[in-house]
Design an enzyme around this catalytic site. Structure first.
Site, mmCIF file in Angstrom:
data_model
loop_
_atom_site.group_PDB
_atom_site.id
_atom_site.type_symbol
_atom_site.label_atom_id
_atom_site.label_comp_id
_atom_site.label_asym_id
_atom_site.label_seq_id
_atom_site.Cartn_x
_atom_site.Cartn_y
_atom_site.Cartn_z
ATOM 1 C CB CYS A 198 25.705 -7.301 104.127
ATOM 2 S SG CYS A 198 25.958 -8.774 103.103
ATOM 3 C CG HIS A 231 19.455 -15.832 107.742
ATOM 4 N ND1 HIS A 231 20.686 -16.161 108.274
ATOM 5 C CD2 HIS A 231 18.510 -16.395 108.580
ATOM 6 C CE1 HIS A 231 20.526 -16.863 109.386
ATOM 7 N NE2 HIS A 231 19.214 -17.011 109.596
ATOM 8 C CG ASP A 249 18.048 -5.781 102.684
ATOM 9 O OD1 ASP A 249 18.278 -6.805 101.994
ATOM 10 O OD2 ASP A 249 18.653 -5.552 103.747
ATOM 11 N NE ARG A 290 20.943 -7.709 102.212
ATOM 12 C CZ ARG A 290 21.274 -8.093 103.456
ATOM 13 N NH1 ARG A 290 22.330 -8.898 103.646
ATOM 14 N NH2 ARG A 290 20.572 -7.708 104.501
ATOM 15 C CB CYS A 301 22.799 -12.445 103.490
ATOM 16 S SG CYS A 301 24.268 -12.014 104.422
#
Length: 238
Positions: free
Chosen positions: A149, A189, A193, A202, A204
Site C-alpha cells: 500500500c 487507519h 483486508d 491491516r 496502515c
C-alpha cells in the site's frame, strides 16, 4: 835420494794405518744400525666448539576464543533495564518545537504522508515501533509485513490497550482511524483486508507517527520487557 826416502816413509805409514783397522769376523754380527727416531705424534687438534643446542620456545598460552556477544534474557533485562522517563503531555508550542513539520501535521491534524517515500515502508529490521510523542510501544517488527500500500502495515498492535479507534469521514466515506492513547496522536487507519491467517486486519500507519527502537537497543533505551517478542525464529516479511 831424499825424495825416495820420503815416499817410502809415506807408504809405510799408509799400510800401517790400514792394518790397524779392525775388520769384523764372519761369526760376529755387524752392529745394528741406530733406530730411526719415531715420528712425532701430531698435536691433538682442538675440538671444534660445540653448537649450542636449539632452545625450545617457551609455550605460549592460547589466545582466548572470541565469543559472539550474547543478548540478555528477558529476565536479565528486567533486572538491569533502565527506567524510561514517565510521559508528560506537551503543549502545542512544545510539540511544534519538538516535532518536524510533517510529524506535527500527521499526529496533530490527522494528516497523511506520501506513499512509498516514507521512512518505514520498506523497513524490516527487528525491533519495536513506539509513539513519536509518548514513547509508548505500539507495534512489533514481528507483526509487520509488506502490504504494497506504500505505508508501514502491521497485523496487530503490541498492546491493544494503547490503541484507540474512531470513525472518520474525511474522504467521503467511513474509515476507522487509529490513534495512540497516551500521546493522543493520529497514527493512521485500520482495514479488514489483512492476511486472513493472521487475523485479517491491516493497520496502515504513517511513518511520521512512529519511532523505531532496534532489538539491540531495547534494554539500553528502557524497553527490555519487549525482548520476549523476539525469542522465536525470525520471520521473513511477506
Amino acid at each position: 835420494m831424499k825424495f825416495a826416502l820420503s815416499l817410502l816413509f809415506g807408504l809405510s805409514t799408509f799400510f800401517l794405518a790400514c792394518s790397524c783397522e779392525r775388520k769384523p769376523t764372519a761369526s760376529e754380527p755387524a752392529p745394528a744400525p741406530a733406530p730411526a727416531p719415531a715420528p712425532a705424534e701430531p698435536a691433538p687438534a682442538e675440538p671444534a666448539p660445540a653448537e649450542p643446542a636449539p632452545t625450545e620456545p617457551a609455550p605460549t598460552e592460547p589466545a582466548p576464543a572470541k565469543t559472539a556477544p550474547t543478548e540478555p534474557s528477558p529476565e536479565q533485562a528486567q533486572k538491569t533495564m533502565p527506567k524510561r522517563k514517565p510521559f508528560k503531555a506537551l503543549s502545542d508550542e512544545q510539540l511544534r518545537k519538538t516535532l518536524t513539520p510533517l510529524q506535527y501535521q500527521v499526529t496533530q491534524h490527522e494528516g497523511t504522508e506520501r506513499a512509498w517515500t516514507n521512512k518505514y515502508d520498506k523497513h524490516f529490521d527487528e525491533g519495536i515501533y513506539v509513539c513519536i510523542i509518548s514513547g509508548e510501544a505500539l507495534f512489533s517488527s514481528k507483526d509487520k509485513y509488506d502490504s504494497g500500500c506504500g505505508w508501514p502495515a502491521f497485523t496487530k498492535p503490541i498492546d491493544k490497550g494503547e490503541i484507540e479507534t474512531k470513525t472518520d469521514f474525511k474522504i467521503g466515506y467511513a474509515r476507522t482511524e487509529v490513534r495512540a492513547k497516551t500521546g493522543n496522536s493520529h497514527l493512521g487507519h485500520v482495514f479488514n483486508d489483512g492476511p486472513p491467517e493472521k487475523g485479517g486486519q491491516r493497520y496502515c500507519i504513517n511513518s511520521a507517527s512512529l519511532h523505531f527502537i532496534p532489538k539491540s537497543k531495547l534494554v539500553e533505551e528502557g524497553y527490555g520487557e519487549y525482548l520476549h517478542l523476539f525469542a522465536g525464529k525470525k520471520e521473513t516479511p511477506e
